[in-house]
Design a protein around this motif. Structure first.
Motif, PDB file in Angstrom:
ATOM      1  N   THR A 263       0.895  -1.213   0.031  1.00  0.00           N
ATOM      2  CA  THR A 263      -0.041   0.067  -0.061  1.00  0.00           C
ATOM      3  C   THR A 263       0.827   1.327   0.075  1.00  0.00           C
ATOM      4  OG1 THR A 263      -1.580  -1.364   1.317  1.00  0.00           O
ATOM      5  CG2 THR A 263      -1.992   0.990   1.386  1.00  0.00           C
ATOM      6  N   SER A 264       1.694   1.140   0.903  1.00  0.00           N
ATOM      7  CA  SER A 264       2.936   2.322   0.958  1.00  0.00           C
ATOM      8  C   SER A 264       3.487   2.679  -0.507  1.00  0.00           C
ATOM      9  CB  SER A 264       3.694   1.898   1.866  1.00  0.00           C
ATOM     10  OG  SER A 264       5.098   2.836   1.782  1.00  0.00           O
ATOM     11  N   MET A 265       3.805   1.603  -1.170  1.00  0.00           N
ATOM     12  CA  MET A 265       4.639   1.424  -2.451  1.00  0.00           C
ATOM     13  C   MET A 265       3.566   2.194  -3.506  1.00  0.00           C
ATOM     14  SD  MET A 265       6.980  -1.798  -2.357  1.00  0.00           S
ATOM     15  CE  MET A 265       7.338  -2.103  -4.054  1.00  0.00           C
ATOM     16  N   GLN A 266       2.298   1.650  -3.282  1.00  0.00           N
ATOM     17  CA  GLN A 266       1.541   2.050  -4.272  1.00  0.00           C
ATOM     18  C   GLN A 266       1.336   3.738  -4.164  1.00  0.00           C
ATOM     19  OE1 GLN A 266      -2.200   0.019  -3.802  1.00  0.00           O
ATOM     20  NE2 GLN A 266      -2.698  -0.083  -5.774  1.00  0.00           N
ATOM     21  N   GLY A 267       1.026   4.196  -2.806  1.00  0.00           N
ATOM     22  CA  GLY A 267       0.657   5.447  -2.520  1.00  0.00           C
ATOM     23  C   GLY A 267       2.001   6.128  -3.007  1.00  0.00           C
ATOM     24  N   GLU A 270       1.872   6.390  -7.037  1.00  0.00           N
ATOM     25  CA  GLU A 270       0.722   7.517  -7.374  1.00  0.00           C
ATOM     26  C   GLU A 270       1.236   8.994  -7.320  1.00  0.00           C
ATOM     27  OE1 GLU A 270      -2.647   6.654  -5.092  1.00  0.00           O
ATOM     28  OE2 GLU A 270      -2.837   4.739  -6.185  1.00  0.00           O
ATOM     29  N   LEU A 271       2.084   9.208  -6.212  1.00  0.00           N
ATOM     30  CA  LEU A 271       2.617  10.567  -5.854  1.00  0.00           C
ATOM     31  C   LEU A 271       3.655  10.795  -7.150  1.00  0.00           C
ATOM     32  CD1 LEU A 271       2.949  12.826  -3.736  1.00  0.00           C
ATOM     33  CD2 LEU A 271       5.009  11.839  -3.071  1.00  0.00           C
ATOM     34  N   LEU A 272       4.445   9.695  -7.320  1.00  0.00           N
ATOM     35  CA  LEU A 272       5.477   9.990  -8.481  1.00  0.00           C
ATOM     36  C   LEU A 272       4.689  10.346  -9.821  1.00  0.00           C
ATOM     37  CD1 LEU A 272       8.066   7.256  -7.772  1.00  0.00           C
ATOM     38  CD2 LEU A 272       8.345   9.616  -7.733  1.00  0.00           C
ATOM     39  N   ARG A 294      13.128  12.458  -3.791  1.00  0.00           N
ATOM     40  CA  ARG A 294      14.104  11.543  -3.297  1.00  0.00           C
ATOM     41  C   ARG A 294      13.487  10.766  -2.058  1.00  0.00           C
ATOM     42  NH1 ARG A 294      17.856  15.599  -4.405  1.00  0.00           N
ATOM     43  NH2 ARG A 294      17.221  16.730  -2.416  1.00  0.00           N
ATOM     44  N   GLU A 295      12.604  11.519  -1.286  1.00  0.00           N
ATOM     45  CA  GLU A 295      12.009  11.190  -0.089  1.00  0.00           C
ATOM     46  C   GLU A 295      11.007   9.915  -0.596  1.00  0.00           C
ATOM     47  OE1 GLU A 295       8.770  12.091   3.316  1.00  0.00           O
ATOM     48  OE2 GLU A 295      10.229  14.037   2.476  1.00  0.00           O
ATOM     49  N   THR A 296      10.486  10.150  -1.849  1.00  0.00           N
ATOM     50  CA  THR A 296       9.503   8.907  -2.217  1.00  0.00           C
ATOM     51  C   THR A 296      10.247   7.643  -2.496  1.00  0.00           C
ATOM     52  OG1 THR A 296       7.968  10.826  -3.166  1.00  0.00           O
ATOM     53  CG2 THR A 296       7.462   8.725  -3.620  1.00  0.00           C
ATOM     54  N   LEU A 297      11.105   8.015  -3.518  1.00  0.00           N
ATOM     55  CA  LEU A 297      11.996   7.018  -3.857  1.00  0.00           C
ATOM     56  C   LEU A 297      12.627   6.113  -2.847  1.00  0.00           C
ATOM     57  CD1 LEU A 297      13.616   8.134  -7.247  1.00  0.00           C
ATOM     58  CD2 LEU A 297      11.989   6.334  -6.860  1.00  0.00           C
ATOM     59  N   SER A 298      13.034   6.926  -1.692  1.00  0.00           N
ATOM     60  CA  SER A 298      13.616   6.176  -0.549  1.00  0.00           C
ATOM     61  C   SER A 298      12.643   5.327   0.217  1.00  0.00           C
ATOM     62  CB  SER A 298      14.441   7.310   0.232  1.00  0.00           C
ATOM     63  OG  SER A 298      14.130   7.096   1.578  1.00  0.00           O
ATOM     64  N   GLU A 299      11.417   5.944   0.280  1.00  0.00           N
ATOM     65  CA  GLU A 299      10.459   5.106   1.095  1.00  0.00           C
ATOM     66  C   GLU A 299      10.265   3.959   0.097  1.00  0.00           C
ATOM     67  OE1 GLU A 299       6.711   6.877   2.164  1.00  0.00           O
ATOM     68  OE2 GLU A 299       7.962   8.362   3.107  1.00  0.00           O
ATOM     69  N   VAL A 300      10.267   4.027  -1.126  1.00  0.00           N
ATOM     70  CA  VAL A 300       9.790   2.632  -2.069  1.00  0.00           C
ATOM     71  C   VAL A 300      11.189   1.981  -1.660  1.00  0.00           C
ATOM     72  CG1 VAL A 300       9.724   1.932  -4.299  1.00  0.00           C
ATOM     73  CG2 VAL A 300       8.479   3.992  -3.561  1.00  0.00           C
ATOM     74  N   GLU A 301      12.245   2.491  -1.755  1.00  0.00           N
ATOM     75  CA  GLU A 301      13.346   1.481  -1.499  1.00  0.00           C
ATOM     76  C   GLU A 301      13.364   0.668  -0.302  1.00  0.00           C
ATOM     77  OE1 GLU A 301      17.070   3.500  -1.170  1.00  0.00           O
ATOM     78  OE2 GLU A 301      18.113   1.628  -1.793  1.00  0.00           O
ATOM     79  N   ARG A 306      12.348  -4.020   3.111  1.00  0.00           N
ATOM     80  CA  ARG A 306      11.820  -4.950   4.179  1.00  0.00           C
ATOM     81  C   ARG A 306      11.220  -6.155   3.658  1.00  0.00           C
ATOM     82  NH1 ARG A 306       8.091  -0.661   6.907  1.00  0.00           N
ATOM     83  NH2 ARG A 306      10.278   0.296   7.254  1.00  0.00           N
ATOM     84  N   MET A 307      10.473  -5.798   2.286  1.00  0.00           N
ATOM     85  CA  MET A 307       9.799  -7.103   1.719  1.00  0.00           C
ATOM     86  C   MET A 307      10.750  -8.274   1.566  1.00  0.00           C
ATOM     87  SD  MET A 307       6.440  -5.543  -0.132  1.00  0.00           S
ATOM     88  CE  MET A 307       7.134  -6.144  -1.775  1.00  0.00           C
TER      89      MET A 307
END
Ligand code: ADP
Length: 518
Positions: A263-267, A270-272, A294-301, A306-307
């Protein structure tokens, strides 16, 4: 054919065979006995008469009248017994008859003549016109080596035949009745004995139909074979239910764990997408676009990492459960390994919490050798120190130490962190169990680290214990059997033992070597 029917048939057939054998034996013995008695009787009577006649003939020789046809016999009154008797001469002429013979002509009495003339006794079976059976016994009458004729005893044997017929009727009837009774009793016994099997079948059928694994068999007689079968069946159901529950919980846990990062990655995606769209739109997205990107990509990373970690951990545990995980057994210098882990922990702590934010120390350290898989043991210690870093706030201390005690190598990882409530301490080794899900997730945890720690400890015939107090800190202690052997010829503990324990998902390993220190 049902077992019940088969048992009944076998039981009846065996009893039938026994009864028939018994009846035949009884009948044969009785018949032999009765016939012997009859024969002895007629022989005795004939002997008596022949004896008397011979005596009289010798005494009253002068009375014997020589007739044309042969000899005349003196008058005798000998025939008082139940049997009839007649005296014949060698030609078959009847000279004397007992009164009880009446008018009856003894059937075929001449058939004995040949034998009589040869001075031999003769016996035959016959029936009179009224169909009464007789035994006719002929005893030659020999005087001065001269065969005068014979005494014939005519013994009616209808009473013997009747007795034997009656006995045989009773035996047949008795056998038949016993067989019917045996069949009924056998069927009842088989029914009673097999009733619990019927209950097992019904329960098993019920489970299949309703998919309710909670049903259990009632065990009335634990000691009997069927009782034992029912107990085994119940044990099996327990295990299947546990396995089933575990599987269900695992699927629920895994789906839940994966949904959050997805869900977090999906969000973030979408932001990107919105940012890309804004780039091409007339109204430009404002200000610090690069920072958001940068922040978005870091969160995705982070989520991807984690996965990946979670899936790797899950894979490792699944391999451990199935016994497919092979450990590389060799002597391991635990003091050296602990030193390496200490250095790595220090680097990790500095990286994550900032240089010097945590005081990572090496406490007492003995030299110790254990027999095991170095990389798995490293993974175990790193999982413990990783937790210590995660759950210890800045300014806290983490101390690693190793002591060698009575054949056991004791390694402890002590922190001054948030601690674990006493109620939760038993569960923290369960898969996916976390005292504070949100915090653990935030810190990158998935709740699998301590399950792996426990598996590795137990695969090395060791164990892991925890002492903790909230807000004061926790101490995780690993106990491993010390190896005194410097060479590598020590036999390896069975690394696949965990496969015999496939139900431990979400439940702490309950199995541990009995001789471990408490
Ligand atoms: P996680 O990935 O969540 O850390 P673990 O299996 O390693 O999963 O640990 C399970 C739970 O045990 C953690 O979520 C945490 O609540 C608790 N725990 C483990 N180690 C510590 C520690 N050193 N201090 C406090 N709590 C801890």
């Amino acid at each position: 054919m049902t077992i019940r029917l088969r048992l009944t048939l076998w039981y009846t057939a065996l009893l039938g065979a026994t009864l028939i054998l018994f009846s035949v034996l009884v009948y044969a013995l009785l018949a032999a006995n009765l016939w012997t008695q009859v024969r002895q009787n007629v022989v005795r009577q004939a002997d008596d008469i022949v004896g008397l006649l011979t005596q009289q003939l010798l005494r009253t020789q002068q009375l014997i009248v020589i007739r044309d046809s042969g000899f005349g016999f003196p008058e005798l009154d000998l025939f008082t017994s139940g049997a009839g008797a007649q005296v014949i001469n060698a030609d078959g002429t009847v000279y004397m008859r007992s009164e009880n013979l009446g008018e009856m002509v003894v059937p075929n009495y001449r058939s004995a003549l040949d034998q009589i003339r040869q001075s031999k006794s003769h016996i035959y079976y016959t029936k009179n016109p009224k169909n009464i059976p007789f035994l006719v016994y002929s005893k030659p009458l020999v005087v001065n080596d001269f065969v005068l004729g014979a005494v014939q005893i005519v013994q009616p044997i209808d009473s013997v035949e009747n007795t034997l017929n009656q006995v045989s009727r009773y035996l047949i009837l008795g056998t038949a009745l016993s067989l019917v009774l045996a069949a009924i009793i056998g069927a009842l016994i088989a029914h009673r004995a097999l009733a619990p099997i019927g209950a097992i079948t019904t329960t098993a059928g019920g489970i299949t139909r309703t998919r309710d694994l909670g049903q259990r068999l009632e065990i009335t007689d634990q000691a009997s074979e069927v009782g034992q079968l029912a107990a085994t069946f119940n044990d099996m159901l327990d295990r299947i239910q546990k396995l089933f529950d575990t599987q269900e919980r695992l699927i629920a846990d895994v789906s839940h764990e994966l949904r959050t990062p997805l869900t977090s990655m999906q969000g973030n995606i979408e932001l990107l997408q919105r940012m890309v769209a804004a780039e091409h739109s007339p109204v430009q997205a404002g200000g610090n676009k690069g920072a958001v990107l940068r922040e978005t990509l870091s969160e995705v990373e982070q989520e991807t990492n984690r996965m990946t970690k979670m899936i790797n951990d899950l894979l490792l545990l699944a391999q451990a459960d199935s016994g497919a995980l092979q450990l590389q057994w060799a002597p391991v210098e635990m003091d050296t390994l602990l030193l390496e882990v200490f250095r790595q922990t220090k680097r990790m702590a500095d990286l994550r919490k900032g240089p010097g934010a945590l005081d990572v120390r090496l406490g007492h350290e003995d030299q110790a050798l254990v027999w095991g898989d170095q990389e798995r043991l490293r993974q175990l210690l790193l999982n413990l120190t990783d937790n210590a870093i995660k759950y210890t706030p800045e300014g806290g201390t983490i101390t690693l130490s190793l002591t060698n005690e009575e054949g056991w190598v004791r390694i402890s990882v002590r922190d001054t962190g948030i601690g674990i409530q006493a109620d939760n301490q038993a569960q923290i080794f369960d898969r996916f169990y976390r005292t504070d899900k949100a915090r653990s997730r935030e810190l990158g945890g998935s709740g699998l680290g301590l399950s792996i720690v426990q598996w590795i400890a137990q695969a090395h015939k060791g164990r892991i214990t925890v002492e903790s107090a909230t807000s004061k800190g926790s101490t995780f202690t690993l106990w491993l059997p010390e190896s005194h052997n410097q060479s590598s010829n020590q036999s390896a503990p069975n690394p696949t033992w965990a496969a015999t324990n496939p139900l431990q998902f979400n439940s702490a390993y309950s199995q541990s070597p009995a001789d471990l220190p408490k």
